[in-house]
Structure formats: structure tokens, C-alpha cells
Scaffold this motif. Structure first.
Motif, PDB file in Angstrom:
ATOM      1  N   LEU A  17       0.926  -1.044  -0.199  1.00 44.53           N
ATOM      2  CA  LEU A  17       0.048   0.158   0.106  1.00 44.53           C
ATOM      3  C   LEU A  17       0.999   1.314  -0.096  1.00 44.53           C
ATOM      4  CD1 LEU A  17      -2.571  -0.985   2.556  1.00 44.53           C
ATOM      5  CD2 LEU A  17      -2.753  -1.284   0.064  1.00 44.53           C
ATOM      6  N   GLY A  18       0.273   2.355  -0.286  1.00 46.54           N
ATOM      7  CA  GLY A  18       0.732   3.583  -0.518  1.00 46.54           C
ATOM      8  C   GLY A  18       0.228   4.559   0.655  1.00 46.54           C
ATOM      9  N   PHE A  19       1.204   5.164   1.318  1.00 44.28           N
ATOM     10  CA  PHE A  19       0.750   5.965   2.526  1.00 44.28           C
ATOM     11  C   PHE A  19       1.233   7.557   2.148  1.00 44.28           C
ATOM     12  CE2 PHE A  19       0.772   1.953   4.443  1.00 44.28           C
ATOM     13  CZ  PHE A  19      -0.259   1.773   5.359  1.00 44.28           C
ATOM     14  N   LEU A  20       0.484   8.422   2.129  1.00 41.02           N
ATOM     15  CA  LEU A  20       0.832   9.827   2.074  1.00 41.02           C
ATOM     16  C   LEU A  20       0.183  10.414   3.169  1.00 41.02           C
ATOM     17  CD1 LEU A  20       1.472  12.241   0.021  1.00 41.02           C
ATOM     18  CD2 LEU A  20      -1.036  12.207  -0.548  1.00 41.02           C
ATOM     19  N   VAL A  21       1.152  11.408   3.786  1.00 46.72           N
ATOM     20  CA  VAL A  21       1.106  12.100   4.970  1.00 46.72           C
ATOM     21  C   VAL A  21       1.308  13.704   4.439  1.00 46.72           C
ATOM     22  CG1 VAL A  21       2.008  12.683   7.305  1.00 46.72           C
ATOM     23  CG2 VAL A  21       2.276  10.427   6.267  1.00 46.72           C
ATOM     24  N   LEU A  22       0.164  14.307   4.549  1.00 44.48           N
ATOM     25  CA  LEU A  22       0.072  15.768   4.081  1.00 44.48           C
ATOM     26  C   LEU A  22       0.399  16.330   5.304  1.00 44.48           C
ATOM     27  CD1 LEU A  22      -3.281  15.838   1.928  1.00 44.48           C
ATOM     28  CD2 LEU A  22      -0.746  15.630   1.297  1.00 44.48           C
ATOM     29  N   GLY A  23       1.198  17.324   5.354  1.00 46.63           N
ATOM     30  CA  GLY A  23       1.900  18.187   6.435  1.00 46.63           C
ATOM     31  C   GLY A  23       2.890  17.410   7.403  1.00 46.63           C
ATOM     32  N   GLY A  24       3.656  16.736   6.636  1.00 42.91           N
ATOM     33  CA  GLY A  24       4.766  15.638   7.182  1.00 42.91           C
ATOM     34  C   GLY A  24       5.928  16.507   7.428  1.00 42.91           C
ATOM     35  N   SER A  25       5.955  17.813   7.682  1.00 38.51           N
ATOM     36  CA  SER A  25       7.236  18.392   7.572  1.00 38.51           C
ATOM     37  C   SER A  25       7.761  18.588   9.255  1.00 38.51           C
ATOM     38  CB  SER A  25       7.345  19.735   7.061  1.00 38.51           C
ATOM     39  OG  SER A  25       6.159  20.647   7.509  1.00 38.51           O
ATOM     40  N   LYS A  26       7.004  18.356   9.905  1.00 37.07           N
ATOM     41  CA  LYS A  26       6.971  18.463  11.400  1.00 37.07           C
ATOM     42  C   LYS A  26       6.044  18.063  12.323  1.00 37.07           C
ATOM     43  CE  LYS A  26       5.621  23.298  11.791  1.00 37.07           C
ATOM     44  NZ  LYS A  26       5.944  25.022  12.066  1.00 37.07           N
ATOM     45  N   GLY A  27       5.948  18.087  13.432  1.00 36.46           N
ATOM     46  CA  GLY A  27       5.098  17.747  14.565  1.00 36.46           C
ATOM     47  C   GLY A  27       4.293  16.239  14.476  1.00 36.46           C
ATOM     48  N   ILE A  28       2.972  16.053  14.487  1.00 40.38           N
ATOM     49  CA  ILE A  28       2.767  14.788  14.499  1.00 40.38           C
ATOM     50  C   ILE A  28       2.719  14.151  12.811  1.00 40.38           C
ATOM     51  CG2 ILE A  28       0.307  13.620  14.773  1.00 40.38           C
ATOM     52  CD1 ILE A  28      -0.616  15.579  16.705  1.00 40.38           C
ATOM     53  N   GLY A  29       2.572  15.099  12.081  1.00 41.48           N
ATOM     54  CA  GLY A  29       2.699  14.506  10.535  1.00 41.48           C
ATOM     55  C   GLY A  29       4.074  13.680  10.290  1.00 41.48           C
ATOM     56  N   LEU A  30       5.203  14.717  10.745  1.00 41.38           N
ATOM     57  CA  LEU A  30       6.697  14.108  10.495  1.00 41.38           C
ATOM     58  C   LEU A  30       6.692  12.628  11.493  1.00 41.38           C
ATOM     59  CD1 LEU A  30       9.231  14.291   9.631  1.00 41.38           C
ATOM     60  CD2 LEU A  30       9.797  15.960  11.529  1.00 41.38           C
ATOM     61  N   ASP A  31       6.159  12.611  12.523  1.00 44.13           N
ATOM     62  CA  ASP A  31       6.362  11.593  13.435  1.00 44.13           C
ATOM     63  C   ASP A  31       5.569  10.211  12.949  1.00 44.13           C
ATOM     64  OD1 ASP A  31       7.829  12.876  15.107  1.00 44.13           O
ATOM     65  OD2 ASP A  31       6.565  13.362  16.642  1.00 44.13           O
ATOM     66  N   ILE A  32       4.523  10.531  12.383  1.00 43.30           N
ATOM     67  CA  ILE A  32       3.474   9.581  11.896  1.00 43.30           C
ATOM     68  C   ILE A  32       4.348   8.835  10.551  1.00 43.30           C
ATOM     69  CG2 ILE A  32       1.420   8.896  10.686  1.00 43.30           C
ATOM     70  CD1 ILE A  32      -0.083  10.931  12.248  1.00 43.30           C
ATOM     71  N   ALA A  33       4.935   9.744   9.745  1.00 42.75           N
ATOM     72  CA  ALA A  33       5.614   9.457   8.753  1.00 42.75           C
ATOM     73  C   ALA A  33       6.969   8.590   8.981  1.00 42.75           C
ATOM     74  CB  ALA A  33       6.218  10.669   7.756  1.00 42.75           C
TER      75      ALA A  33
END
Length: 324
Positions: free
Chosen positions: A121-137
Motif C-alpha cells: 500500500l501507499g501512505f501519503l502524509v500531508l503536512g509531514g514536515s514537522k510535529g505529528i505528521g513528521l512523527d507518523i511518517a
């Protein structure tokens, strides 16, 4: 200078007979508006007490400024200012510098095994440059999943994280993305989309409700959600769209009413969208307040961004079963 003139015009008696008190008032006004070097600061709850000196013409100054830091990542305490003519106390909070929370990164790198079918599967994290988004990625990539994280205006935290992960043989792709122009991302290519794009939250006032601010939050949260689901509705496969909500909906802090209102509306519309499109699983999980530069909640409570990222990632993996 303007503050001095304003006080002079309002308090001519104090200006003539107690100029030191005027200096104290201007000093406290300066502190409330300043930014402590290296940190974002919030100063609130000003308690001011005027003390009449025995000698009104005394020029004696006894300032006692004390800053007490209670935590390494983010601090709060009391600033005391004592002089001959005044006694002031300010509760302060220093928002954390995101780079000081890097110790949580190691907790994201768990060697949990995931089912082989998830790795397709492909996972896309929008807003992944810091905070929760970066940690999820980071966490999803550490599980061996195919992940892309997007950035808009800031890339420094993302770059530092990628360098750190490269030493651990963990990788994820990055791409520029502006949510006001979605053309450079093909959402249909991704099975799971996690939207962590967050505008500046603390913008409300204590004494009014701003329709303009509510519309701004609604554009960011509802607008993005509706736009992305329109793209996905034309897809031939099923998708999971995750847009974290907030517990602030139930616990309205002053200054976040418009934000919480937009989040609540987003949850309601999400339920309608899921009924409209059978190929979209849309969830808006409410998350606890998080220790990031966007929140004040670290003063008394709040989970780390890494903890919340792991919880959301686990929830996402469980919900994937419903779309594949």
C-alpha cells in the motif's frame, strides 16, 4: 515612547510625584509584549500591586526578576518583579522548541511486524514536515511501509529527520505540496492519506467570536477534506482518509472557539461524505492535546507528538483491514 506618553496623559499626578511607578508600569508592559530569545513566549495573568513608599521621592530600585524553568522541552513558572513602588507577578509559558523534543524519535522506531499485504500500500502524509505528521511518517516508514510526506514552507525539521533515519536504514519520500493548489499530488495513487496540515491555531480573542477566523479554519479543514474526497471518489479502488480532530471540541479553551467549531463541523461532514462514497473510509479521530509549538496544553497536561503518532498509526493499520 508611546507607552510613556500614554501613561503620562492618564496619570499626571503619578508622573510628577512617583515617576518610578511609571517606569515599573512601562517595564511590565514591555515584558508582556516581548519574545524571550530562542523561545516563543506567552505571558499572562498579570497581578499588579502598588506599594506606597515611606519616602515618595526615593529613587531606590530593588528589582528582583526570577525566571523558574520546570521542564527541559517546555517550561512554565512565575516571573516576579519587585521594586520600591510595585509588586508584580506574571505567570509565563515558554512554548517548546521542536528540536528539543528529538529524544522522542527513538520511541518511533519500533520493530513491530506488519502484514506483508500492508507493504504493497501507499501512505501519503500531508503536512509531514514537522510535529505529528513528521512523527507518523517516521513511524510508518520504520515499519517498512511505503510512505511519502509533504512539506510546504518549512523543510528544515524534515531534512534533519531524514538524515537521522538514513543512519538507521529507514527511508520515506518527500514532496512539495500546497493545499491551495492540489494539482501536483495524485491522491488516487495512495491507499491511505493522512492529512496533518494545520494552520496557526491560537488566533482567537477572549471577548469576541470572529466569523472570518472560523471561515479560515473551515477552509483549511472542511475545504481540504471535500476537495480530497472528490478526487478519491473517481478512483477504482478503496481509500482510507484520516484527518485528526481534537479533544478541544469538548473542552473549549479561550482563544480556540473558532478552531474547535471548524473541527466539530468537519467531524459531522465527514460522516456524510462516508455515506456518499462507498470507496472512501473517512475517519476523524479525536486526539489528546499534544506537546508541540502550536499548543499551550503542555502547561498541565498533554502527550508527546511521538506518543500520539504511534497511537494514530496503530489505529490506521487496524482500519486498513476495512478497505483491502
Amino acid at each position: 515612547t508611546k507607552k510613556f506618553h500614554a501613561v503620562f496623559s492618564v496619570h499626571p499626578f503619578l508622573t510628577k510625584y512617583c515617576f518610578s511607578l511609571i517606569q515599573d508600569i512601562c517595564f511590565i508592559s514591555f515584558l508582556v509584549g516581548m519574545r524571550i530569545p530562542g523561545e516563543h513566549s506567552i505571558l499572562s495573568k498579570i497581578n499588579y500591586k502598588f506599594m506606597i513608599s515611606q519616602n515618595i521621592n526615593s529613587n531606590e530600585k530593588k528589582y528582583n526578576v526570577r525566571l523558574t524553568k520546570y521542564r527541559k522541552a517546555a517550561s512554565y513558572g512565575t516571573l516576579l518583579i519587585n521594586s520600591t513602588f510595585s509588586n508584580m507577578k506574571i505567570n509565563f509559558f515558554l512554548r517548546p522548541n521542536i528540536k528539543t523534543i528529538q529524544s522522542d524519535v527513538e520511541s518511533l522506531l519500533k520493530n513491530t511486524k506488519v502484514e506483508p499485504k500492508f507493504k504493497k500500500l501507499g501512505f501519503l502524509v500531508l503536512g509531514g514536515s514537522k510535529g505529528i505528521g513528521l512523527d507518523i511518517a517516521t513511524h510508518l516508514a520504520s515499519l517498512g511501509l511505503r510512505v511519502k510526506a509533504t512539506y510546504k514552507s518549512q523543510k528544515n525539521y524534515l531534512s534533519d529527520r531524514l538524515i537521522f533515519l538514513q543512519k538507521k536504514d529507514i527511508y520515506f519520500e518527500i514532496d512539495y505540496y500546497d493545499n491551495s493548489n492540489q494539482n501536483n499530488i495524485n491522491f488516487e495513487d495512495y491507499d491511505v492519506i493522512i492529512n496533518c496540515i494545520t494552520p496557526k491555531i491560537m488566533r482567537g480573542r477572549k471577548n469576541e467570536i470572529s466569523l472570518k477566523l472560523f471561515n479560515d479554519f473551515s477552509k483549511n479543514y472542511l475545504g481540504d477534506m471535500i476537495t480530497i474526497t472528490k478526487y478519491l471518489s473517481n478512483s477504482n479502488k478503496k481509500h482510507l482518509l484520516v484527518i485528526p480532530s481534537s479533544t478541544a471540541i469538548n473542552d473549549l479553551p479561550i482563544g480556540m472557539i473558532e478552531y474547535a467549531g471548524a473541527k466539530a463541523a468537519m467531524e459531522i461532514i465527514a460522516e456524510g461524505i462516508e455515506k456518499m462514497f462507498s470507496n472512501i473510509r473517512l475517519i476523524c479521530p479525536r486526539i489528546e492535546r499534544v506537546k508541540t509549538s502550536q499548543t499551550l496544553s503542555i502547561i498541565n497536561k498533554g502527550k508527546s507528538s511521538a506518543e500520539v503518532a504511534i497511537e494514530l498509526s496503530d489505529m490506521i493499520l487496524k482500519n486498513i483491514e476495512k478497505i483491502i
